[in-house]
Motif scaffolding. Structure first.
Motif, short mmCIF file in Angstrom:
data_model
loop_
_atom_site.label_atom_id
_atom_site.label_comp_id
_atom_site.label_asym_id
_atom_site.label_seq_id
_atom_site.Cartn_x
_atom_site.Cartn_y
_atom_site.Cartn_z
N ALA A 43 0.78 -1.26 -0.04
CA ALA A 43 -0.07 0.18 -0.03
C ALA A 43 0.89 1.27 -0.08
N GLY A 44 2.08 1.09 0.40
CA GLY A 44 2.97 2.29 0.63
C GLY A 44 3.82 2.62 -0.56
N ALA A 45 3.66 1.67 -1.73
CA ALA A 45 4.70 1.78 -2.76
C ALA A 45 4.35 3.08 -3.60
N SER A 46 3.26 3.60 -3.39
CA SER A 46 2.82 4.77 -4.09
C SER A 46 3.52 6.11 -3.79
N SER A 47 4.58 6.20 -2.78
CA SER A 47 5.16 7.33 -2.31
C SER A 47 6.41 7.44 -3.12
N ALA A 48 6.64 6.70 -4.34
CA ALA A 48 7.53 7.03 -5.34
C ALA A 48 7.29 8.21 -6.19
N PRO A 49 8.22 8.83 -6.95
CA PRO A 49 8.10 9.93 -7.62
C PRO A 49 7.02 9.80 -8.58
N ALA A 50 6.17 10.97 -9.04
CA ALA A 50 5.00 10.60 -9.83
C ALA A 50 5.87 10.11 -11.22
N ALA A 51 5.00 9.10 -11.95
CA ALA A 51 5.41 8.77 -13.00
C ALA A 51 4.84 9.54 -14.36
N LYS A 52 5.82 9.67 -15.13
CA LYS A 52 5.58 10.01 -16.52
C LYS A 52 5.02 9.37 -17.54
N ALA A 53 3.96 9.58 -18.25
CA ALA A 53 3.57 8.67 -19.43
C ALA A 53 4.39 8.80 -20.58
N LEU A 54 4.48 7.45 -21.03
CA LEU A 54 5.24 7.44 -22.21
C LEU A 54 4.37 7.85 -23.65
N THR A 55 4.90 8.18 -24.61
CA THR A 55 4.06 8.67 -25.66
C THR A 55 3.66 7.36 -26.51
N SER A 56 2.62 7.55 -27.46
CA SER A 56 2.35 6.49 -28.44
C SER A 56 3.30 5.86 -29.14
N GLY A 149 -2.75 -4.35 -26.45
CA GLY A 149 -2.77 -3.04 -26.52
C GLY A 149 -2.00 -2.60 -25.33
N LEU A 150 -1.24 -1.30 -25.63
CA LEU A 150 -0.33 -0.75 -24.36
C LEU A 150 -0.76 0.56 -24.26
N SER A 151 -0.77 1.01 -23.15
CA SER A 151 -1.16 2.43 -22.69
C SER A 151 -0.38 2.91 -21.50
N SER A 152 -0.05 4.28 -21.44
CA SER A 152 0.78 4.82 -20.27
C SER A 152 0.12 5.95 -19.89
N TYR A 153 0.37 6.30 -18.57
CA TYR A 153 -0.49 7.19 -17.76
C TYR A 153 0.66 8.01 -17.06
N ASP A 154 0.37 9.15 -16.63
CA ASP A 154 0.93 10.22 -15.71
C ASP A 154 0.62 9.70 -14.37
N GLY A 155 1.46 9.95 -13.26
CA GLY A 155 0.91 9.66 -11.99
C GLY A 155 0.24 8.43 -11.69
N ASP A 156 -0.60 8.16 -10.90
CA ASP A 156 -1.36 6.82 -10.63
C ASP A 156 -2.40 6.63 -11.68
N GLY A 157 -2.29 7.08 -12.74
CA GLY A 157 -3.29 6.70 -13.75
C GLY A 157 -3.47 5.42 -14.00
N ALA A 158 -2.27 4.64 -14.07
CA ALA A 158 -2.16 3.27 -14.35
C ALA A 158 -3.07 2.35 -13.39
#
Length: 262
Positions: A43-56, A149-158
């Motif tokens: 549950a505490g793993a989300s403390s990592a730096p915010a992720a940046k989405a990859l492009t298509s 299908g592959l999709s990528s998300y900013d922050g906790d979007g995934a």
């Protein structure tokens, strides 16, 4: 016969794959009672730096390519899969992520998406056509096609995308209506299926689809998250469909695709 968007496209691709196999020869497969969500993060793993989405474009490079998995051919999904979510509509908003995942579209809120198809090579494709048996010809229809299908998300979007899928399985257990490219179909039941456990988190579900009053067919979809990238897998097999069975998602494809994700 009416099918879901993925099933209809799958049937078309299966016939194309069969034709290709025969031309080439002439010239030279989850249980509903198993756990469907596997999460490896605390549950505490989300403390990592915010992720940046990859492009298509970056996602395109991460898709499985020719030679990545033995006995599977990789092809672009550009001409066979829906290009946008606007082409896939349901009659219940909570079911949208399920329909999108089945169509190799992003199940969450992002514009970063890429897709392709992986087709298992029929064993008869490598045989001398003069030596083909009746069994070889019949088995030529036993072709598994998987839409990835592959999709990528900013922050906790995934994480939110996986939750939307998981929530959708529960909310849509009684089924939903689906319309894709002016073709309507009815999913009569949605249930949890056993996931592969790949990546950081995975969800799998089975959908029973009304085959125009001629019984139902069961289709499986799996959604896997690795970091801030989500991979969706949906397989179709004409032989299994014709026998009223379900197409299993090839485990080697899930393993190989998730291994390529960052």
């Amino acid at each position: 016969m009416k099918r879901s968007s993925g099933a209809r496209i799958g049937a078309t691709l299966a016939v194309s794959a069969l034709s290709l196999a025969l031309i080439t020869g002439c010239s030279d497969n989850g249980s509903d009672d198993a756990k469907g969500t596997d999460t490896k993060e605390s549950a505490g793993a989300s403390s990592a730096p915010a992720a940046k989405a990859l492009t298509s474009a970056e996602l395109e490079k991460l898709l499985l390519a020719k030679g990545d998995v033995k006995d599977f051919e990789a092809e672009s999904g550009d001409d066979t899969l829906p290009k946008s979510k606007s082409e896939v509509k349901t009659d219940k908003a909570a079911c949208d992520p399920l329909a999108w995942a089945t169509a190799a579209l992003a199940p969450g809120d992002t514009d970063a998406n890429a897709s392709n198809t992986l087709t298992a090579k029929p064993s008869a494709a490598s045989k001398d056509p003069s030596k083909l048996t009746d069994a070889d010809i019949e088995n030529a229809f036993d072709v598994s096609i998987t839409f990835v299908g592959l999709s990528s998300y900013d922050g906790d979007g995934a994480e939110k995308a996986l939750k939307a899928v998981s929530d959708g399985v529960t909310a849509c257990s009684g089924g939903y209506g689906l319309k894709a490219e002016d073709e309507s179909s009815k999913v009569t039941k949605v249930s949890t299926a056993k996931s592969s456990g790949a990546g950081d988190e995975s969800v799998a579900f089975a959908e029973d689809v009304d085959m125009d009053g001629e019984g139902t067919a069961t289709f499986l979809t799996e959604v896997v998250r690795k970091g801030n990238t989500v991979a969706t897998f949906y397989s179709v097999n004409l032989a299994a469909l014709g026998k009223g069975g379900k197409t299993e998602i090839p485990a080697e494809l899930v393993t190989a695709q998730v291994a390529k994700l960052k």
